[in-house]
Scaffold this motif. Structure first.
Motif, PDB file in Angstrom:
ATOM      1  N   GLU A 173      30.243  44.267  43.111  1.00  0.00           N
ATOM      2  CA  GLU A 173      29.266  43.740  42.162  1.00  0.00           C
ATOM      3  C   GLU A 173      28.698  42.428  42.686  1.00  0.00           C
ATOM      4  OE1 GLU A 173      30.272  43.671  38.067  1.00  0.00           O
ATOM      5  OE2 GLU A 173      31.232  45.633  38.144  1.00  0.00           O
ATOM      6  N   GLN A 176      28.847  39.062  40.478  1.00  0.00           N
ATOM      7  CA  GLN A 176      30.088  38.287  40.544  1.00  0.00           C
ATOM      8  C   GLN A 176      30.108  37.422  41.794  1.00  0.00           C
ATOM      9  OE1 GLN A 176      31.317  38.951  37.792  1.00  0.00           O
ATOM     10  NE2 GLN A 176      32.572  40.785  37.682  1.00  0.00           N
ATOM     11  N   LEU A 236      30.183  33.252  41.996  1.00  0.00           N
ATOM     12  CA  LEU A 236      31.184  32.463  42.724  1.00  0.00           C
ATOM     13  C   LEU A 236      30.525  31.619  43.805  1.00  0.00           C
ATOM     14  CD1 LEU A 236      33.760  35.336  42.961  1.00  0.00           C
ATOM     15  CD2 LEU A 236      34.244  33.123  41.920  1.00  0.00           C
ATOM     16  N   ASP A 276      44.983  32.550  39.285  1.00  0.00           N
ATOM     17  CA  ASP A 276      45.379  33.651  38.408  1.00  0.00           C
ATOM     18  C   ASP A 276      44.276  33.976  37.405  1.00  0.00           C
ATOM     19  OD1 ASP A 276      47.803  34.184  39.518  1.00  0.00           O
ATOM     20  OD2 ASP A 276      48.900  32.787  38.245  1.00  0.00           O
ATOM     21  N   LEU A 303      41.031  33.412  37.792  1.00  0.00           N
ATOM     22  CA  LEU A 303      39.925  34.069  38.496  1.00  0.00           C
ATOM     23  C   LEU A 303      40.263  35.540  38.757  1.00  0.00           C
ATOM     24  CD1 LEU A 303      38.813  31.383  41.101  1.00  0.00           C
ATOM     25  CD2 LEU A 303      37.558  32.167  39.100  1.00  0.00           C
ATOM     26  N   LEU A 304      41.516  35.788  39.159  1.00  0.00           N
ATOM     27  CA  LEU A 304      41.901  37.159  39.495  1.00  0.00           C
ATOM     28  C   LEU A 304      42.022  38.043  38.262  1.00  0.00           C
ATOM     29  CD1 LEU A 304      44.510  36.499  42.317  1.00  0.00           C
ATOM     30  CD2 LEU A 304      42.191  37.368  42.560  1.00  0.00           C
ATOM     31  N   SER A 305      42.158  37.407  37.081  1.00  0.00           N
ATOM     32  CA  SER A 305      42.229  38.211  35.860  1.00  0.00           C
ATOM     33  C   SER A 305      40.837  38.641  35.395  1.00  0.00           C
ATOM     34  CB  SER A 305      42.924  37.427  34.747  1.00  0.00           C
ATOM     35  OG  SER A 305      42.041  36.471  34.178  1.00  0.00           O
ATOM     36  N   MET A 306      39.819  38.066  36.030  1.00  0.00           N
ATOM     37  CA  MET A 306      38.432  38.436  35.688  1.00  0.00           C
ATOM     38  C   MET A 306      38.123  39.820  36.287  1.00  0.00           C
ATOM     39  SD  MET A 306      36.944  35.819  34.156  1.00  0.00           S
ATOM     40  CE  MET A 306      38.110  34.705  33.415  1.00  0.00           C
ATOM     41  N   PRO A 307      37.098  40.479  35.770  1.00  0.00           N
ATOM     42  CA  PRO A 307      36.747  41.784  36.351  1.00  0.00           C
ATOM     43  C   PRO A 307      36.080  41.634  37.714  1.00  0.00           C
ATOM     44  CG  PRO A 307      35.281  41.254  34.523  1.00  0.00           C
ATOM     45  CD  PRO A 307      36.300  40.163  34.589  1.00  0.00           C
ATOM     46  N   LEU A 308      36.853  41.244  38.709  1.00  0.00           N
ATOM     47  CA  LEU A 308      36.321  41.182  40.071  1.00  0.00           C
ATOM     48  C   LEU A 308      37.442  41.477  41.054  1.00  0.00           C
ATOM     49  CD1 LEU A 308      37.078  38.068  41.495  1.00  0.00           C
ATOM     50  CD2 LEU A 308      35.562  37.441  39.670  1.00  0.00           C
ATOM     51  N   THR A 309      37.058  41.971  42.231  1.00  0.00           N
ATOM     52  CA  THR A 309      38.078  42.312  43.223  1.00  0.00           C
ATOM     53  C   THR A 309      38.374  41.091  44.079  1.00  0.00           C
ATOM     54  OG1 THR A 309      36.468  42.961  44.887  1.00  0.00           O
ATOM     55  CG2 THR A 309      37.187  44.669  43.357  1.00  0.00           C
ATOM     56  N   ARG A 310      39.484  41.169  44.798  1.00  0.00           N
ATOM     57  CA  ARG A 310      39.862  40.047  45.655  1.00  0.00           C
ATOM     58  C   ARG A 310      38.837  39.851  46.769  1.00  0.00           C
ATOM     59  NH1 ARG A 310      46.043  38.946  45.090  1.00  0.00           N
ATOM     60  NH2 ARG A 310      46.148  39.611  42.954  1.00  0.00           N
ATOM     61  N   GLU A 358      35.646  40.455  46.545  1.00  0.00           N
ATOM     62  CA  GLU A 358      34.484  39.782  45.949  1.00  0.00           C
ATOM     63  C   GLU A 358      34.735  38.294  45.780  1.00  0.00           C
ATOM     64  OE1 GLU A 358      33.008  43.709  43.445  1.00  0.00           O
ATOM     65  OE2 GLU A 358      34.034  42.090  42.414  1.00  0.00           O
ATOM     66  N   LEU A 414      48.193  40.944  38.371  1.00  0.00           N
ATOM     67  CA  LEU A 414      47.921  39.876  39.339  1.00  0.00           C
ATOM     68  C   LEU A 414      48.898  39.916  40.500  1.00  0.00           C
ATOM     69  CD1 LEU A 414      47.233  36.881  36.910  1.00  0.00           C
ATOM     70  CD2 LEU A 414      45.608  38.461  37.943  1.00  0.00           C
ATOM     71  N   ARG A 427      39.673  47.587  36.441  1.00  0.00           N
ATOM     72  CA  ARG A 427      38.584  46.615  36.420  1.00  0.00           C
ATOM     73  C   ARG A 427      37.809  46.661  35.099  1.00  0.00           C
ATOM     74  NH1 ARG A 427      34.944  44.904  41.211  1.00  0.00           N
ATOM     75  NH2 ARG A 427      33.304  43.783  40.165  1.00  0.00           N
ATOM     76  N   ARG A 456      39.742  44.989  32.414  1.00  0.00           N
ATOM     77  CA  ARG A 456      39.740  43.523  32.516  1.00  0.00           C
ATOM     78  C   ARG A 456      38.630  42.888  31.678  1.00  0.00           C
ATOM     79  NH1 ARG A 456      43.209  41.595  36.218  1.00  0.00           N
ATOM     80  NH2 ARG A 456      43.635  42.778  38.109  1.00  0.00           N
ATOM     81  N   ARG A 457      37.520  43.602  31.519  1.00  0.00           N
ATOM     82  CA  ARG A 457      36.410  43.069  30.724  1.00  0.00           C
ATOM     83  C   ARG A 457      36.813  42.882  29.265  1.00  0.00           C
ATOM     84  NH1 ARG A 457      32.146  43.316  34.077  1.00  0.00           N
ATOM     85  NH2 ARG A 457      32.166  44.989  35.613  1.00  0.00           N
ATOM     86  N   TYR A 463      42.642  35.924  28.986  1.00  0.00           N
ATOM     87  CA  TYR A 463      43.906  35.423  29.540  1.00  0.00           C
ATOM     88  C   TYR A 463      43.863  33.916  29.596  1.00  0.00           C
ATOM     89  CZ  TYR A 463      47.452  34.532  33.227  1.00  0.00           C
ATOM     90  OH  TYR A 463      48.506  34.070  33.969  1.00  0.00           O
ATOM     91  N   PHE A 496      30.410  29.496  33.620  1.00  0.00           N
ATOM     92  CA  PHE A 496      30.893  30.084  34.870  1.00  0.00           C
ATOM     93  C   PHE A 496      31.759  31.317  34.582  1.00  0.00           C
ATOM     94  CE2 PHE A 496      34.487  29.976  38.021  1.00  0.00           C
ATOM     95  CZ  PHE A 496      33.785  30.510  39.087  1.00  0.00           C
ATOM     96  N   PHE A 497      32.722  31.160  33.668  1.00  0.00           N
ATOM     97  CA  PHE A 497      33.600  32.293  33.367  1.00  0.00           C
ATOM     98  C   PHE A 497      32.853  33.395  32.613  1.00  0.00           C
ATOM     99  CE2 PHE A 497      36.854  29.012  34.168  1.00  0.00           C
ATOM    100  CZ  PHE A 497      37.566  29.700  35.132  1.00  0.00           C
ATOM    101  N   LEU A 554      31.215  35.520  35.150  1.00  0.00           N
ATOM    102  CA  LEU A 554      32.188  36.390  35.831  1.00  0.00           C
ATOM    103  C   LEU A 554      32.603  37.554  34.936  1.00  0.00           C
ATOM    104  CD1 LEU A 554      34.587  33.937  37.699  1.00  0.00           C
ATOM    105  CD2 LEU A 554      32.770  35.340  38.657  1.00  0.00           C
TER     106      LEU A 554
END
Lengths: 271, 316
Positions: A2, A5, A9, A90, A92-99, A101, B67, B88, B91-92, B96, B115-116, B119
């Motif tokens: 995506e 995203q 960033l 953590d 950021l990684l919990s957001m709907p995005l891949t590592r 991305e 995670l 994914r 996650r939407r 958290y 910003f968040f 995302l």
């Protein structure tokens, strides 16, 4: 993948550097150094003033080859480990995005900041020098700027890789400095030492290829081979085959130096 | 603070659970951070995770959010495996709040949320109302570096609330909050619960959580030691309860004499009151005896074992 995203960033990293005046500071450093070199670079020979674009670029290359890798490594070494340390990784990684991305977004934002500083800093000098320059000289100077950007991207990619592998910021900074020492100071000495020890009997043919294993050397070759007057100034021309010195080929090597560390970083980050 | 109507454990688990943890383990070398955890949390349930620092709560949170990889077991959120590609989309719908999160000092509160929001794919126009909801309406334009610890925590909470999540994971959400802010925080959780939002929150402050969650799990050394409603846990461990009996000083000896032959486990006499400890099964006997002491008892207060007592009963 995506792109929204990634752009979010990247945008944050870029605007952070604009806002804290990082971009301005680095651009100023480049401008001042380039102007000083252009006008006073020949002072040792008793002459002051702009001499030739070849001379200026050759001097700038010697400077930039130290400076840009250092700036890029400092810029990127805490990209991931910094977030990890403050506890926001953590989130950021919990957001709907891949590592991937996340890594790419961070990289592109930092790369944009570095590229912007480089182009603005050296570009300003080009504007100042333009009245003294022919079109071909400007073309060479443009090539120098482009290769400087690529050099920065390559070392930034290494920095981001470090930021993924390191467990804390202190270690990451140590690893970044070590990389700088290795590629900028030690690598050429090792190669040269190996050549001298073997009396040039072994490895003479692979020597040019080994130079490609260092993005700083690729940058040097890219610039000095483009300038006929400069090539002879450097002993390198005698050992580096002309056929390998094609700008497009060296450009591809540089792109590989950007992609490979990012690829390794992604692999590691996913684990 | 009004207590919430508890959802019986079996009801919560009977409908398809929103959060389903099966034999989940996470080892770091020889350290078993999480060991064989089984957990189901139903839709609209407010679930508390209680334990000392280092009990494995945060690790369990990270496992539930995908995670960090599981060493063994399986975790599903809204039916999707947390390690799978389909997560994914889930996650939407998740909010958290990590433990001790430090947000970006150089951004303002509003910029942080924007910003968040980007995302998460949430419209930026939702950000001011999220800040207002957590009581930061006056600080939206201030840099986070000027925020107090409590304000940062509230900003983190506002971030978690973005996009009307259906599942909230809140790791030590009230740390750094003053009592008033804690009250406001739980008021928001009650609203969310009424809207059917599923919430898991952790804490090591037991008194704060015990009247506010539907069910809770006590974690210690990476394992869930006990799970259920607060009342069920109290009964399960069968801790003694206390009667505080206010009396006229002259009556103390007579009341004492009436109670000694009952199966009580402790008694303390004070100038104008008597404190009597007994097991739960003796509770009614004590009450009946007191009722027969016509007019002597001026006031009566029954102290149930606190969650602290329960907690130390399980984790020791």
């Amino acid at each position: 993948m995506e792109f929204r995203q990634i752009a979010t960033l990247a945008g944050k990293e870029f605007w952070d550097r604009i806002r804290n005046r990082w971009v301005l500071a680095v651009a100023l450093v480049f401008t001042v150094f380039a102007l000083v070199i252009a006008y006073f670079g020949g002072a040792q020979q008793g002459a002051v003033g702009f001499r030739s674009i070849e001379f200026t670029i050759a001097s700038l290359v010697s400077l930039v080859i130290y400076l840009i890798p250092l700036i890029a490594l400092i810029l990127g070494f805490d990209a991931i480990v910094g977030e990890r340390e403050r506890g926001s990784l953590d989130l950021l990684l919990s957001m709907p995005l891949t590592r991937f991305e996340l890594l790419l977004g961070k990289y592109l934002g930092l790369a944009a900041a570095l590229a912007f500083s480089t182009v603005a800093g050296f570009g300003l000098v080009a504007v100042v020098l333009a009245p003294n320059l022919e079109l071909s000289a400007l073309y060479h100077y443009f090539g120098f700027m482009l290769s400087s950007v690529l050099l920065g991207m390559a070392f930034l990619s290494l920095a981001v890789m470090v930021s993924v592998f390191a467990t804390d910021r202190t270690r990451a900074s140590g690893m970044a400095i070590a990389l700088w020492f290795f590629f900028v100071l030690v690598f050429d000495l090792l190669l040269l030492g190996a050549l001298v020890v073997t009396g040039g009997r072994y490895g003479g043919e692979i020597f040019p290829y080994l130079l490609l294993a260092n993005p700083a050397d690729v940058f040097r070759i890219l610039n000095i081979f483009a300038l006929d007057d400069v090539r002879t100034l450097y002993g390198l021309a005698t050992v580096f085959p002309r056929a390998l010195a094609e700008p497009w080929l060296l450009g591809l090597v540089m792109l590989a130096w950007i992609a490979a560390p990012l690829g390794i970083a992604t692999w590691r980050f996913r684990k | 603070m009004a207590s919430l109507t508890p959802v019986p454990a079996d009801t919560a688990a009977a409908s398809a659970p929103v959060v389903s943890v099966r034999a989940a383990s996470k080892y770091y070398g020889a350290v078993h951070a999480v060991e064989g955890v089984d957990l189901d949390v139903g839709r609209g349930e407010l679930f508390g995770l209680i334990g000392h620092n280092g009990a494995g709560k945060s690790t369990l949170f990270k496992l539930m959010l995908g995670l960090i990889p599981l060493t063994a077991g399986e975790i599903r959120i809204a039916g999707a495996a947390v390690t799978g590609g389909g997560f994914r989309a889930v996650r939407r719908r998740i909010g958290y709040l990590p433990e001790n999160v430090v947000l970006y000092d150089n951004l303002t509160g509003l910029e942080t949320l924007q910003f968040f929001a980007r995302l998460k794919g949430v419209p930026a126009r939702d950000c001011p109302s999220a800040l207002e909801r957590v009581g930061l309406a006056d600080a939206t334009g201030r840099r986070v570096r000027e925020y107090s610890k409590g304000m940062r925590q509230r900003l983190g909470f506002a971030q978690a609330l973005l996009g009307q999540p259906q599942i909230l994971f809140l790791d030590e959400p009230t740390s750094g909050l003053d009592p008033e802010a804690i009250r406001d925080f739980y008021a928001i959780l009650r609203d969310l619960r009424n809207q059917g939002v599923t919430m898991i929150l952790s804490s090591h402050i037991l008194a704060e959580i015990q009247e506010r969650v539907d069910r809770l799990a006590i974690m210690s050394a990476g394992r869930i030691q006990a799970i259920g409603t607060v009342q069920a846990l109290r009964e399960q461990i069968d801790l003694p309860l206390w009667f505080d009996i206010r009396l006229a000083p002259a009556d103390i000896d007579r009341v004492r004499a009436a109670l000694v032959h009952l199966p009580i486990t402790g008694m303390e006499a004070h100038s104008d009151r008597l404190a009597v400890q007994c097991q739960r099964e003796a509770k009614m006997q004590v009450l009946e005896t007191l009722a027969r002491l016509d007019g002597m008892v001026l006031d009566l207060h029954v102290r149930e074992p606190s969650l602290e007592d329960v907690f130390f009963g399980f984790s020791d």
